[in-house]
Design an enzyme around this catalytic site. Structure first.
Site, PDB file in Angstrom:
ATOM      1  N   THR A  56       0.721  -1.438   0.241  1.00 23.54           N
ATOM      2  CA  THR A  56       0.121  -0.029   0.245  1.00 23.54           C
ATOM      3  C   THR A  56       1.218   1.475  -0.371  1.00 23.54           C
ATOM      4  O   THR A  56       1.205   1.848   1.033  1.00 23.54           O
ATOM      5  CB  THR A  56      -0.629   0.225   1.461  1.00 23.54           C
ATOM      6  OG1 THR A  56       0.059  -0.137   2.357  1.00 23.54           O
ATOM      7  CG2 THR A  56      -2.074  -0.684   1.510  1.00 23.54           C
ATOM      8  N   GLY A  57       1.352   1.663  -1.652  1.00 21.13           N
ATOM      9  CA  GLY A  57       2.058   3.039  -0.942  1.00 21.13           C
ATOM     10  C   GLY A  57       0.922   4.694  -1.303  1.00 21.13           C
ATOM     11  O   GLY A  57      -0.217   4.334  -1.294  1.00 21.13           O
ATOM     12  N   ASN A  61      -2.186   0.599  -4.242  1.00 14.37           N
ATOM     13  CA  ASN A  61      -2.509  -0.487  -3.858  1.00 14.37           C
ATOM     14  C   ASN A  61      -1.740  -1.825  -5.086  1.00 14.37           C
ATOM     15  O   ASN A  61      -2.127  -1.234  -6.424  1.00 14.37           O
ATOM     16  CB  ASN A  61      -3.121  -0.582  -2.735  1.00 14.37           C
ATOM     17  CG  ASN A  61      -3.574   0.459  -2.215  1.00 14.37           C
ATOM     18  OD1 ASN A  61      -2.951   0.571  -1.046  1.00 14.37           O
ATOM     19  ND2 ASN A  61      -5.316   1.413  -2.473  1.00 14.37           N
ATOM     20  N   VAL A  62      -1.162  -2.514  -4.498  1.00 14.01           N
ATOM     21  CA  VAL A  62      -0.533  -3.585  -5.256  1.00 14.01           C
ATOM     22  C   VAL A  62      -1.325  -5.135  -5.062  1.00 14.01           C
ATOM     23  O   VAL A  62      -0.876  -5.259  -3.944  1.00 14.01           O
ATOM     24  CB  VAL A  62       0.764  -4.113  -5.513  1.00 14.01           C
ATOM     25  CG1 VAL A  62       1.045  -4.547  -6.923  1.00 14.01           C
ATOM     26  CG2 VAL A  62       1.533  -2.166  -6.426  1.00 14.01           C
ATOM     27  N   LYS A  76      -2.151  -2.999 -10.677  1.00 12.82           N
ATOM     28  CA  LYS A  76      -1.111  -2.084  -9.778  1.00 12.82           C
ATOM     29  C   LYS A  76      -2.270  -1.597  -9.703  1.00 12.82           C
ATOM     30  O   LYS A  76      -2.784  -0.790 -10.761  1.00 12.82           O
ATOM     31  CB  LYS A  76      -0.016  -1.208 -10.531  1.00 12.82           C
ATOM     32  CG  LYS A  76       0.252  -0.014  -9.618  1.00 12.82           C
ATOM     33  CD  LYS A  76       1.599   0.066  -9.948  1.00 12.82           C
ATOM     34  CE  LYS A  76       2.364   2.078  -9.234  1.00 12.82           C
ATOM     35  NZ  LYS A  76       3.553   1.870  -9.848  1.00 12.82           N
ATOM     36  N   ASP A 186      12.874   7.736 -11.313  1.00  9.68           N
ATOM     37  CA  ASP A 186      13.012   7.529  -9.701  1.00  9.68           C
ATOM     38  C   ASP A 186      13.573   5.971  -9.608  1.00  9.68           C
ATOM     39  O   ASP A 186      13.143   5.383  -8.874  1.00  9.68           O
ATOM     40  CB  ASP A 186      11.541   7.309  -8.968  1.00  9.68           C
ATOM     41  CG  ASP A 186      11.446   7.239  -7.821  1.00  9.68           C
ATOM     42  OD1 ASP A 186      12.216   7.687  -7.009  1.00  9.68           O
ATOM     43  OD2 ASP A 186      10.316   6.476  -7.569  1.00  9.68           O
ATOM     44  N   ASN A 191      13.119   0.519  -5.869  1.00  8.79           N
ATOM     45  CA  ASN A 191      12.328   0.474  -7.411  1.00  8.79           C
ATOM     46  C   ASN A 191      13.432  -0.714  -7.932  1.00  8.79           C
ATOM     47  O   ASN A 191      12.807  -1.271  -8.963  1.00  8.79           O
ATOM     48  CB  ASN A 191      11.910   1.864  -8.043  1.00  8.79           C
ATOM     49  CG  ASN A 191      10.648   2.555  -7.153  1.00  8.79           C
ATOM     50  OD1 ASN A 191      10.003   1.636  -6.556  1.00  8.79           O
ATOM     51  ND2 ASN A 191      10.837   3.742  -7.288  1.00  8.79           N
ATOM     52  N   ASP A 203       8.188   0.192 -11.189  1.00 12.98           N
ATOM     53  CA  ASP A 203       7.663   1.747 -10.715  1.00 12.98           C
ATOM     54  C   ASP A 203       7.573   2.503 -11.833  1.00 12.98           C
ATOM     55  O   ASP A 203       8.821   3.500 -11.572  1.00 12.98           O
ATOM     56  CB  ASP A 203       8.438   2.079  -9.309  1.00 12.98           C
ATOM     57  CG  ASP A 203       7.328   3.350  -8.662  1.00 12.98           C
ATOM     58  OD1 ASP A 203       6.574   3.674  -9.373  1.00 12.98           O
ATOM     59  OD2 ASP A 203       7.638   3.589  -7.301  1.00 12.98           O
TER      60      ASP A 203
HETATM   61  N1  LIG Z   1       5.114  -6.840 -10.902  1.00  8.50           N
HETATM   62  C1  LIG Z   1       5.585  -6.804  -9.679  1.00  8.50           C
HETATM   63  N2  LIG Z   1       5.655  -8.158  -8.980  1.00  8.50           N
HETATM   64  C2  LIG Z   1       5.663  -8.359  -8.115  1.00  8.50           C
HETATM   65  N3  LIG Z   1       6.044  -6.906  -6.797  1.00  8.50           N
HETATM   66  C3  LIG Z   1       5.520  -5.606  -7.757  1.00  8.50           C
HETATM   67  C4  LIG Z   1       5.331  -5.553  -8.642  1.00  8.50           C
HETATM   68  N4  LIG Z   1       4.717  -4.138  -8.383  1.00  8.50           N
HETATM   69  C5  LIG Z   1       5.110  -3.781  -7.367  1.00  8.50           C
HETATM   70  N5  LIG Z   1       4.887  -4.289  -6.381  1.00  8.50           N
HETATM   71  C6  LIG Z   1       5.513  -4.239  -5.251  1.00  8.50           C
HETATM   72  O1  LIG Z   1       4.994  -3.216  -4.548  1.00  8.50           O
HETATM   73  C7  LIG Z   1       5.224  -2.073  -4.265  1.00  8.50           C
HETATM   74  C8  LIG Z   1       4.750  -1.055  -5.101  1.00  8.50           C
HETATM   75  O2  LIG Z   1       5.477  -0.596  -6.550  1.00  8.50           O
HETATM   76  P1  LIG Z   1       5.846   0.020  -6.450  1.00  8.50           P
HETATM   77  O3  LIG Z   1       7.242   1.214  -6.583  1.00  8.50           O
HETATM   78  O4  LIG Z   1       5.501   0.197  -8.026  1.00  8.50           O
HETATM   79  O5  LIG Z   1       4.462   1.456  -6.157  1.00  8.50           O
HETATM   80  P2  LIG Z   1       4.851   3.228  -6.072  1.00  8.50           P
HETATM   81  O6  LIG Z   1       3.375   3.657  -6.427  1.00  8.50           O
HETATM   82  O7  LIG Z   1       5.863   3.006  -6.196  1.00  8.50           O
HETATM   83  O8  LIG Z   1       4.165   2.656  -4.045  1.00  8.50           O
HETATM   84  P3  LIG Z   1       4.809   3.245  -3.329  1.00  8.50           P
HETATM   85  O9  LIG Z   1       4.746   4.003  -2.750  1.00  8.50           O
HETATM   86  O10 LIG Z   1       5.295   2.107  -1.876  1.00  8.50           O
HETATM   87  O11 LIG Z   1       6.684   3.271  -3.805  1.00  8.50           O
HETATM   88  C9  LIG Z   1       6.949  -3.160  -4.919  1.00  8.50           C
HETATM   89  O12 LIG Z   1       7.459  -1.668  -3.911  1.00  8.50           O
HETATM   90  C10 LIG Z   1       6.774  -3.895  -4.591  1.00  8.50           C
HETATM   91  O13 LIG Z   1       6.740  -4.601  -3.013  1.00  8.50           O
HETATM   92 MG   LIG Z   2       7.623   2.564  -5.484  1.00 10.68          MG
END
Ligand SMILES: Nc1ncnc2c1ncn2[C@@H]1O[C@H](COP(=O)(O)OP(=O)(O)OP(=O)(O)O)[C@@H](O)[C@H]1O
Ligand SMILES: [Mg+2]
Length: 248
Positions: A56-57, A61-62, A76, A186, A191, A203
């Protein structure tokens, strides 16, 4: 929305008891618009069911889930409400691919999701190690799930046997991405996932083409982050050297 019906249809539990926290996160992630998008993805065969939340970012949310062919996928799901619209807009504005994008708040999120899909497609086609993107609808991006039961660890926490070799794997992917005309924007140990003995870039919503006025500034920052991480592990490198390698 009928949450009970939605939950029953899309959350099959993997032999695991759900806590109140999981339920809360799930419920928060699916506003009416997002839930409708999930139903549409299901009719397109892109989503059969989801298991728990992976992350949960701030922006998204993933979830881990499966499509109708039984392939495991990462979903995502960008937040429609709490995203940092202004920060997103900075990376859309100078990007000629999205010249006609609307600066309205909700539209920004949808553009962002499409932008990440396009960026991942370019990276994937350039041979970079990224999750293969499969589909994008509204605020939901469907891509390969990197990991097995759980998502792969971040490079940040991974135990690297060969930091130098790993550094070069990351550097080569950065160079391939640059050759394909894109800068991640980024990139850091937060990432990059560690999976199957190598780093995987994730990301990519903010990634911009080289024609973006700030592309080289972003690349410089990526190089500094990556070089700093590996130099702490004993690899002899600095950002400028990496930048030189990528752009030569
Ligand atoms: N394709 C994927 N397969 C497995 N896990 C993933 C994948 N994409 C994202 N994740 C998981 O979800 C997390 C958050 O994804 P991402 O970095 O793309 O989003 P974000 O918007 O940057 O979120 P945050 O704000 O938490 O950094 C990653 O750190 C990873 O643990
Ligand atoms: Mg990220």
């Amino acid at each position: 929305m009928d949450w009970e019906k939605f939950e029953h249809r899309f959350f099959k539990e993997e032999g695991r008891e759900k806590g109140a926290d999981d339920r809360k996160i799930e419920k928060e992630a699916f506003d009416e618009f997002t839930a409708n998008t999930v139903w549409k993805l299901a009719t397109k065969g892109q989503l059969d069911y989801l298991s728990g939340v992976v992350s949960t970012g701030k922006e998204a949310n993933v979830f881990k889930g499966w499509d109708l062919k039984g392939e495991v996928r990462a979903y995502k799901i960008y937040r429609m409400e709490t995203s940092d619209f202004q920060a997103m807009w900075k990376y859309i504005e100078g990007d000629r691919r999205f010249e006609h994008a609307s600066p309205k708040r909700r539209q920004i999120v949808l553009t962002w999701c499409r932008k990440e899909f396009k960026n991942l497609s370019i990276a994937y086609n350039a041979g970079c190690h990224v999750p293969q993107p499969h589909f994008c609808l509204n605020n939901i991006l469907v891509m390969d799930f990197i990991g097995s039961e759980y998502s792969a660890p971040l490079l940040k926490g991974a135990e690297l046997e060969d930091p130098e070799g790993t550094y070069w794997m990351a550097a080569k992917d950065m160079k391939s991405l640059y050759a394909a005309g894109l800068v991640h924007g980024d990139l850091s140990e937060f990432n990059l996932l560690w999976w199957k003995g190598r780093p995987w870039m994730i990301d990519m919503g903010q990634a911009v083409p080289l024609t973006h006025p700030r592309a080289l500034e972003f690349l410089k920052r990526d190089c500094d982050n990556v070089a700093k991480f590996f130099s702490k592990l004993g690899v002899e490198t600095i950002g400028d050297k990496l930048f030189g390698y990528i752009t030569s």
